[in-house]
Design an enzyme around this catalytic site. Structure first.
Site, PDB file in Angstrom:
ATOM      1  N   SER A 229       1.707  20.262 -40.658  1.00  0.00           N
ATOM      2  CA  SER A 229       3.123  19.893 -40.626  1.00  0.00           C
ATOM      3  C   SER A 229       3.527  19.433 -39.224  1.00  0.00           C
ATOM      4  O   SER A 229       2.975  18.449 -38.720  1.00  0.00           O
ATOM      5  CB  SER A 229       3.964  21.084 -41.095  1.00  0.00           C
ATOM      6  OG  SER A 229       5.280  20.700 -41.415  1.00  0.00           O
TER       7      SER A 229
ATOM      8  N   ASP B 143      -1.052  18.195 -44.699  1.00  0.00           N
ATOM      9  CA  ASP B 143       0.154  18.038 -45.510  1.00  0.00           C
ATOM     10  C   ASP B 143       1.379  17.544 -44.743  1.00  0.00           C
ATOM     11  O   ASP B 143       2.463  18.139 -44.839  1.00  0.00           O
ATOM     12  CB  ASP B 143       0.493  19.337 -46.243  1.00  0.00           C
ATOM     13  CG  ASP B 143       1.235  19.055 -47.559  1.00  0.00           C
ATOM     14  OD1 ASP B 143       0.810  18.146 -48.282  1.00  0.00           O
ATOM     15  OD2 ASP B 143       2.243  19.745 -47.840  1.00  0.00           O
TER      16      ASP B 143
ATOM     17  N   HIS C 274       2.797  23.932 -49.433  1.00  0.00           N
ATOM     18  CA  HIS C 274       2.768  23.164 -48.191  1.00  0.00           C
ATOM     19  C   HIS C 274       1.736  23.704 -47.199  1.00  0.00           C
ATOM     20  O   HIS C 274       1.088  22.932 -46.502  1.00  0.00           O
ATOM     21  CB  HIS C 274       4.168  23.206 -47.571  1.00  0.00           C
ATOM     22  CG  HIS C 274       4.313  22.450 -46.294  1.00  0.00           C
ATOM     23  ND1 HIS C 274       3.822  21.162 -46.118  1.00  0.00           N
ATOM     24  CD2 HIS C 274       4.898  22.788 -45.108  1.00  0.00           C
ATOM     25  CE1 HIS C 274       4.100  20.748 -44.891  1.00  0.00           C
ATOM     26  NE2 HIS C 274       4.743  21.711 -44.258  1.00  0.00           N
TER      27      HIS C 274
END
Length: 347
Positions: A154, A179, A306
């Site tokens: 992220s 991700d 996530h």
């Protein structure tokens, strides 16, 4: 069999056991755990020492900044892990316990997160974050850094990409982004303040925070949550409770800079690249074209949220090790097979 059938069966067995005491289980006299105690046990904290080998504070020369890192493994290239916003270095704990069997692992608490202490914890500009990571690597390894594979999740993925695109980390041998995709990230920024404002911030215990992280769906692996979530909490003496990561709302001015232009920077990075996604819908047009042209390897890791590295740590570790092996990344960089000299028998 449905639930009522199971209950009936258990009830009948209990009656039979009361008639024949000699057939009682050796555990029949052990009182059951009270519901609250069982819940606390299920979501109790796990110690990081079961996964990493040691922790260290990296003091950056001529600054007040001290960055906390976790280390594992003793040989091979270094998998240098950068967590997402609101997470901490222990986000990679379970996967590190597998990765360290083959290579070294370093996981860093970024500025404003975990146990790191800086002169301005709210300065999460992309330039500052990149400078921090490069300073930690420089301080740890001085002028002889090993081959480094940057792995970023992220926000940490954005930092990893920006560092790679700068082309100033000369020992960089690989880039793994977890991700995060420019198009999807930029589109989701409009919802971030609402998400942050709606999350639970105060917990009566560490166990309650771990329980919430799992039941809310933010993490899907209880054991990983039991290791990583405590590192995101601070105890407030005045309020007599644990408080989740604070100040994230105040960093909104930096969010767009994390992701704008990320796809092009990723594609231009001059090292082997791996993109791990939880869903193909996250892929934007620029990366779709790049992937079709074979500019990077992409793997969609199904049935995860996530935080792929936390939800399926074993699969994540395997993907990282396979990436290193496929690209022949050794302790000092890309290993090029030595050409065999022809022998006399070949003549």
């Amino acid at each position: 069999m449905d639930a009522s059938g199971n209950l009936t069966s258990l009830s009948e067995e209990s009656e039979q056991e009361s008639v024949h005491p000699s057939s009682e289980s050796v555990f029949s006299n052990v009182p059951p755990l009270p519901p609250l105690e069982f819940s606390l046990q299920k979501y109790s904290q796990l110690d990081w020492t079961s996964y990493f080998d040691q922790e260290d504070d990296i003091c950056i020369p001529e600054t007040e900044n001290v960055f906390h890192v976790y280390k594992a493994g003793s040989e091979g290239p270094v998998v240098f892990c950068l967590h997402g916003c609101g997470y901490a270095g222990l986000s990679f704990a379970l996967s590190a316990s597998k990765i360290k069997e083959k290579v070294r692992v370093v996981s860093m608490d970024l500025r404003g997160h975990g146990k790191s202490i800086t002169d301005n914890d709210l300065d999460l500009s992309i330039e500052t974050l990149c400078t921090d990571v490069l300073a930690v690597i420089k301080t740890m390894y001085e002028d002889s850094p090993p081959a480094i594979v940057l792995v970023g999740h992220s926000m940490g993925g954005s930092v990893a990409v920006h560092i790679a695109a700068k082309r100033i980390l000369h020992s960089l041998a690989g880039l793994v982004v977890v991700d995060v995709v420019e198009g999807t990230a930029l589109a989701s920024l409009i919802h971030m303040q609402k998400i942050l404002s709606s999350r639970v911030k105060h917990f009566s215990s560490v166990e309650k925070a771990i329980e919430w992280s799992v039941k809310s769906g933010s993490l899907r692996n209880i054991d990983s949550a039991r290791v990583s979530i405590p590192a995101t909490l601070k105890y407030d003496d005045s309020k007599k409770c644990y408080i989740a990561q604070e100040g994230l709302e105040e960093t909104e001015k930096f969010w767009r800079s994390w992701y704008a232009g990320l796809s092009d920077k990723f594609l231009s990075s001059p090292v082997p690249k791996l993109l791990l996604l939880a869903d193909t819908d996250r892929l934007d047009r620029t990366l779709t074209i790049g992937q079709m042209q074979g500019k990077f390897q992409m793997v969609v890791v199904r049935h995860t949220g996530h935080a792929i590295q936390e939800d399926v740590p074993d699969e994540f570790a395997t993907l990282i090790l396979n990436f290193i092996s496929r690209n022949r990344i050794g302790p000092h960089g890309i290993e090029i097979p030595v050409l065999r000299k022809p022998s006399k028998s070949d003549a």
